[in-house]
Design an enzyme around this catalytic site. Structure first.
Site, short mmCIF file in Angstrom:
data_model
loop_
_atom_site.label_atom_id
_atom_site.label_comp_id
_atom_site.label_asym_id
_atom_site.label_seq_id
_atom_site.Cartn_x
_atom_site.Cartn_y
_atom_site.Cartn_z
N GLY A 47 0.82 -1.22 0.00
CA GLY A 47 0.00 0.00 0.00
C GLY A 47 0.85 1.26 0.00
CB ALA A 103 -4.91 -1.06 8.48
CG ASP A 104 -7.93 -0.88 3.49
OD1 ASP A 104 -7.31 -0.01 2.86
OD2 ASP A 104 -7.83 -2.10 3.25
N GLY A 117 -5.77 -3.09 -1.35
CA GLY A 117 -4.91 -3.31 -2.51
C GLY A 117 -4.95 -4.76 -2.98
CD GLU A 123 -1.50 -6.40 2.75
OE1 GLU A 123 -1.04 -5.32 2.39
OE2 GLU A 123 -2.71 -6.57 2.95
#
Ligand code: 5RP
Length: 247
Positions: A47, A103-104, A117, A123
Site C-alpha cells: 500500500g 490498513a484500511d 490493494g 499480508e
C-alpha cells in the site's frame, strides 16, 4: 472546458485533503522507521503508506544500515523493495523480526480491515508470522466500529466464485472487484485469484466469529479481517506529527 466556481472550490478542497493525507502517511512511516535495527528481517506490507516507509528505509541503506532483509507481501512491494536495496528473502527461510503494514480501518482493539490493494492473503501470512506486527496508518483510518465504512475484501478461488457470492449475499452486498484501468475484467491477485468485496453495512460484533464464518465457505482463500491480538502497535500519522498507540 468551463468550470464553475463550485467545481474549482471542490477540486481545490480535494487536492488539499490529499496533500494532508500524504503528509500524514509520511509522518507514520518516519515514526515506524525508528523501530528498525540494522540486520533485521522485515515483513513488508503493501500500500501507499508502506511504500513511503520502504523508500525512507532505502535512503538509509549503506549509511545507517549495512543490511536489511525483507519478506514482501506483494509483487508491488517486492519490486519497490528491490529498487531501494532491500535484500529479498523467503518466508520459508526466515520469519520476520518486525512486520510493518498499512490498513484500511483500525478499531480501538487494533482489529483491522485490510485488502484495499488486494494483497491481504500474503499480508496476513507475513504479518502473523512476524515477531512484532506494527500497523502504520493516516488518521482517517481510525474507526470506532469496523464494517461500516469499508467493505471486507475476500480472496476467492475463481472456480468457486458463484458459490461464494451466493453465500456471501446472505450477509451483505457482495461484488467482484474490477480493474479500474490498465486492464479489463476482474482484479486478479498475486495468487491468481479474484477479490469479492463484502459490503457488510453494519458494525462487526465479533471479528473472529465472522472471519471463521467467511472462511467456512468453500473457495474462500482468505479474508481482510485481521485480529487485534496479533498487532503490537499502531502508528497513526497526522500532517504535523505521528503518535504510537499501545494496547
Ligand atoms: C493492501 C492493504 C493496504 O495496507 C491498505 O489498503 C492500506 O493502504 P494505504 O496505505 O495505501 O492506505 O491492505 O492490501
Amino acid at each position: 472546458m468551463i468550470f464553475t466556481i463550485y467545481e474549482i472550490f471542490n477540486s481545490n478542497a480535494a487536492l488539499a485533503l490529499n496533500m494532508r493525507l500524504e503528509e500524514a502517511k509520511l509522518r507514520a512511516a518516519e515514526k515506524a522507521l525508528k523501530m528498525v535495527k540494522d540486520g533485521m528481517v522485515l515483513g513488508l506490507g503493501s500500500g501507499s503508506t508502506v511504500a513511503k516507509f520502504i523508500k525512507l528505509l532505502g535512503e538509509k541503506i549503506g549509511y545507517e544500515f549495512t543490511e536489511i532483509y525483507g519478506v514482501p507481501s506483494s509483487y508491488d512491494t517486492e519490486i519497490l523493495a528491490r529498487e531501494v536495496g532491500i535484500k529479498i528473502v523467503s518466508l520459508n527461510d526466515y520469519f520476520p523480526d518486525l512486520a510493518v503494514d498499512g490498513a484500511d480501518e483500525v478499531d480501538r482493539d487494533f482489529n483491522l480491515i485490510k485488502g484495499g490493494g488486494g494483497c491481504h492473503t500474503r499480508e496476513k501470512i507475513v504479518d502473523y508470522s512476524s515477531g512484532e506486527f506494527v500497523v502504520i496508518v493516516d488518521y482517517t483510518k481510525l474507526v470506532t466500529r469496523l464494517g461500516l465504512r469499508k467493505p471486507i475484501p475476500i480472496e476467492v478461488l475463481p472456480f468457486a466464485l458463484r458459490l461464494v457470492i451466493r453465500t456471501l449475499s446472505r450477509l451483505g452486498r457482495a461484488e467482484i472487484r474490477r480493474c479500474k484501468g490498465g486492464k479489463l475484467g476482474p482484479v486478479v491477485t498475486d495468487n491468481g485469484n479474484f477479490i469479492v468485496d463484502l459490503n457488510y453495512g453494519r458494525p462487526i460484533e465479533d471479528i473472529e466469529a465472522l472471519d471463521r464464518e467467511l472462511k467456512s465457505i468453500p473457495g474462500v482463500i482468505e479474508t481482510g479481517l485481521f485480529y487485534g491480538s496479533k498487532v503490537s502497535k499502531v502508528v497513526v500519522g497526522y500532517p504535523d506529527r505521528a503518535e504510537i498507540l499501545f494496547k
